[in-house]
Motif scaffolding. Structure first.
Motif, PDB file in Angstrom:
ATOM      1  N   LYS A   1       0.258  16.074   3.602  1.00 35.44           N
ATOM      2  CA  LYS A   1      -0.769  16.402   4.599  1.00 35.44           C
ATOM      3  C   LYS A   1      -0.477  15.675   5.917  1.00 35.44           C
ATOM      4  O   LYS A   1      -0.523  16.277   7.000  1.00 35.44           O
ATOM      5  N   ILE A   2      -0.135  14.391   5.831  1.00 37.28           N
ATOM      6  CA  ILE A   2       0.165  13.621   7.040  1.00 37.28           C
ATOM      7  C   ILE A   2       1.409  14.161   7.725  1.00 37.28           C
ATOM      8  O   ILE A   2       1.466  14.249   8.964  1.00 37.28           O
ATOM      9  N   ALA A   3       2.416  14.557   6.937  1.00 35.28           N
ATOM     10  CA  ALA A   3       3.651  15.078   7.518  1.00 35.28           C
ATOM     11  C   ALA A   3       3.390  16.296   8.383  1.00 35.28           C
ATOM     12  O   ALA A   3       4.046  16.492   9.417  1.00 35.28           O
ATOM     13  N   GLY A   4       2.412  17.120   7.970  1.00 33.52           N
ATOM     14  CA  GLY A   4       2.082  18.299   8.760  1.00 33.52           C
ATOM     15  C   GLY A   4       1.237  17.986   9.975  1.00 33.52           C
ATOM     16  O   GLY A   4       1.335  18.672  11.000  1.00 33.52           O
TER      17      GLY A   4
ATOM     18  N   LYS B   1       0.859  -1.181   0.000  1.00 33.40           N
ATOM     19  CA  LYS B   1       0.000   0.000   0.000  1.00 33.40           C
ATOM     20  C   LYS B   1       0.896   1.231   0.000  1.00 33.40           C
ATOM     21  O   LYS B   1       1.865   1.295   0.757  1.00 33.40           O
ATOM     22  N   ASN B   2       0.551   2.186  -0.846  1.00 30.94           N
ATOM     23  CA  ASN B   2       1.329   3.421  -0.945  1.00 30.94           C
ATOM     24  C   ASN B   2       0.399   4.620  -0.821  1.00 30.94           C
ATOM     25  O   ASN B   2      -0.827   4.474  -0.881  1.00 30.94           O
ATOM     26  N   ILE B   3       0.972   5.797  -0.657  1.00 24.26           N
ATOM     27  CA  ILE B   3       0.170   7.019  -0.600  1.00 24.26           C
ATOM     28  C   ILE B   3       0.742   8.032  -1.585  1.00 24.26           C
ATOM     29  O   ILE B   3       1.922   7.994  -1.937  1.00 24.26           O
ATOM     30  N   THR B   4      -0.114   8.943  -2.033  1.00 21.45           N
ATOM     31  CA  THR B   4       0.297   9.965  -2.989  1.00 21.45           C
ATOM     32  C   THR B   4       1.106  11.044  -2.283  1.00 21.45           C
ATOM     33  O   THR B   4       1.093  11.166  -1.051  1.00 21.45           O
ATOM     34  N   GLN B   5       1.789  11.856  -3.085  1.00 20.06           N
ATOM     35  CA  GLN B   5       2.575  12.955  -2.526  1.00 20.06           C
ATOM     36  C   GLN B   5       1.689  13.919  -1.739  1.00 20.06           C
ATOM     37  O   GLN B   5       2.078  14.404  -0.664  1.00 20.06           O
ATOM     38  N   GLU B   6       0.503  14.182  -2.245  1.00 21.56           N
ATOM     39  CA  GLU B   6      -0.392  15.130  -1.573  1.00 21.56           C
ATOM     40  C   GLU B   6      -0.808  14.607  -0.195  1.00 21.56           C
ATOM     41  O   GLU B   6      -0.803  15.361   0.795  1.00 21.56           O
ATOM     42  N   VAL B   7      -1.167  13.330  -0.124  1.00 20.60           N
ATOM     43  CA  VAL B   7      -1.555  12.738   1.161  1.00 20.60           C
ATOM     44  C   VAL B   7      -0.356  12.693   2.106  1.00 20.60           C
ATOM     45  O   VAL B   7      -0.471  12.991   3.302  1.00 20.60           O
ATOM     46  N   ALA B   8       0.812  12.349   1.565  1.00 19.77           N
ATOM     47  CA  ALA B   8       2.019  12.285   2.391  1.00 19.77           C
ATOM     48  C   ALA B   8       2.341  13.644   2.996  1.00 19.77           C
ATOM     49  O   ALA B   8       2.704  13.749   4.181  1.00 19.77           O
TER      50      ALA B   8
END
Length: 488
Positions: free
Chosen positions: A233-236, A224-231
């Motif tokens: 958002k989670i990082a913040g 399972k992977n996540i998109t740059q945009e989701v990544a």
């Protein structure tokens, strides 16, 4: 946690009379130098942080076991792989590569995949990544590569110019960069990614017959992977997302597991295979060398103390056991020195004595003294070898199998320098949707580069891998494909 009342003591075991107020000369002070509890407390606090790892600083770990599921004794005499059903305690640490200890978990970065097996023949470390390949072929380039991933010495900011300048001047990196810029560049969790030994190793059986081997750990949770945009958002919102997910899954009894497979290559094939099998920027075709199941890794226990068990854990591809040895892989050869040396600097000369790193079997050697030697330091036993007093001696059966070498000493590349076929294959294997995201990630990354010649150089590499790949990235950047001219 126990509620039993216990007495607070100093590090030397003396009871502390007052842990709230410093000793002073009168109510207003000054503070007295004789307050040894205060001095010890402040001095230890100043030293609570060991130097963080230069690479793989941010990580999470867990305990578990490895169970053999298939007989592989015809390939290796390693005792922990000697029979189906055998279980070996182990510890795993997952990490990002470039960021500091407080960086976000969801950055686009390879993930370290470091395993420590506590075998009856000593510890065995397998120190790989969640990618089957790496950016460079030779350890002599490693410090320069990592410098590009770190902060600029003038601005103290990440520097995309340095990153892409190095990659575009090192075409060997293209395979790994293509992998990194694709969907698997940001795993959804540490549980939902594969792991690889990456390098080529050598297995030897009880009869002395050797084979080249590559390790694959395939997640049972699925990829399972996540998109740059989701990544982003989670990082913040939660920069410790992966660390938290792994801890919570294990705490709730949802134990992550991986199936271990190997690819096996006869020694003589290394001389004729179409890619140099020791080049860590290349993979072996599964059609040529199919995956062979070996066992299963399960993580079922969280650390009780992060610093003691995760931060102080030390791994090295040179931590080997009989039946498993190294190959002429140039990156691996450099890591055999660099990893142990990093631990001696970061944690100390006796880092192998720490509980998380200590072997479960008895350790007998003539190493003595050194900082933080908290064992009995050999007691009064004989402290040199050879000796006439019954000290430990070598075991001929543990010698690595011989490997013939030849040639003139020189600084030379691998004999096969095709840096474009496998990245092109990787691009063509992807679905149209995956290709679209891959191109967009390349365009986004290269858009941050100031110098046009760096962009053009990287586009040229992509075009050589696959003309469509290079053309799409060039169009996304509004640039021509280098070396191509329009025809009417």
């Amino acid at each position: 946690m126990s509620t039993e009342k216990r007495t607070l003591t100093t590090s030397w075991g003396a009871p502390v009379g007052d842990n709230q107020n410093s000793q002073t000369a009168g109510q207003r002070g000054p503070v007295l130098l004789q307050d040894v509890h205060l001095l010890e407390k402040l001095a230890h606090f100043n030293r609570e942080r060991v130097p963080e790892r230069v690479v793989h600083a941010k990580g999470a770990g867990a305990h578990g076991y490895f169970e053999v599921t298939q007989d592989v004794t015809k390939y290796t005499k390693a005792a922990f792989l000697s029979e189906v059903g055998k279980r070996t305690d182990m510890f795993a640490r997952f990490s990002t590569v470039a960021g500091e200890l407080g960086s976000a978990d969801t950055v686009r970065d390879p993930r370290g995949f470091a395993l420590k097996f506590y075998t009856e023949e000593g510890n065995y470390d397998l120190v790989g990544n969640n990618t089957p390949i790496f950016f460079i072929q030779d350890a002599i380039k490693f410090p320069d590569f990592i410098h590009t991933q770190k902060r600029d010495p003038r601005t103290h900011l990440k520097n995309p110019n340095a990153v892409w300048d190095f990659w575009s001047l090192s075409p060997e990196s293209l395979h790994q960069v293509t992998y990194l810029m694709g969907d698997r560049g940001i795993p959804a969790t540490l549980r939902h990614m594969h792991g690889f030994g990456s390098h080529t190793f050598k297995w030897t059986n009880a009869e002395g017959v050797s084979h080249w081997v590559k390790y694959h750990f395939l997640t049972e949770q699925g990829i399972k992977n996540i998109t740059q945009e989701v990544a982003d958002k989670i990082a913040g919102e939660n920069p410790d997302f992966h660390t938290e997910d792994l801890f919570n899954a294990i705490e709730e009894g949802d134990f992550p597991a991986w199936k271990m497979y190997v690819q096996i290559m006869p020694l003589e094939d290394a001389n004729t295979y179409r890619f140099d099998p020791f080049d860590v920027t290349k993979t072996w075709s599964h059609k040529d060398y199919p995956l062979i199941e070996v066992g299963r890794m399960v993580l079922n226990r969280n650390p009780e103390n992060y610093f003691a068990e995760v931060e102080q854990a030390t791994f090295s591809p040179g931590t080997l056991v009989p039946g498993i040895d190294v190959s002429p892989d140039k990156m691996l050869q450099g890591r055999l020195f660099a990893y142990h040396d990093a631990h001696r600097y970061r944690v100390g000369a006796n880092h192998q004595m720490l509980p998380i790193n200590a072997a479960k079997n008895q350790v007998n050697n003539y190493q003595r003294d050194g900082q933080m030697n908290f064992g009995n330091n050999g007691g009064g036993s004989v402290y040199y070898e050879p000796n006439s007093y019954g000290g430990p001696t070598e075991t001929a059966a543990a010698k690595p199998a011989p490997l013939e070498v030849s040639g003139m000493t020189d600084s030379v590349p691998y004999y096969q320098e095709d840096h474009y076929t496998q990245p092109g294959d990787l691009y063509r294997l992807q679905t149209p949707e995956e290709q679209e995201r891959l191109v967009a990630t390349f365009v986004g990354g290269l858009s941050a580069v100031d110098k046009e010649d760096i962009k053009l150089r990287q586009i040229g590499h992509l075009y050589k891998a696959d003309p469509e790949f290079g053309t799409r990235v060039a169009e996304g950047l509004g640039l021509p494909v280098p070396g191509l001219t329009e025809t009417k």
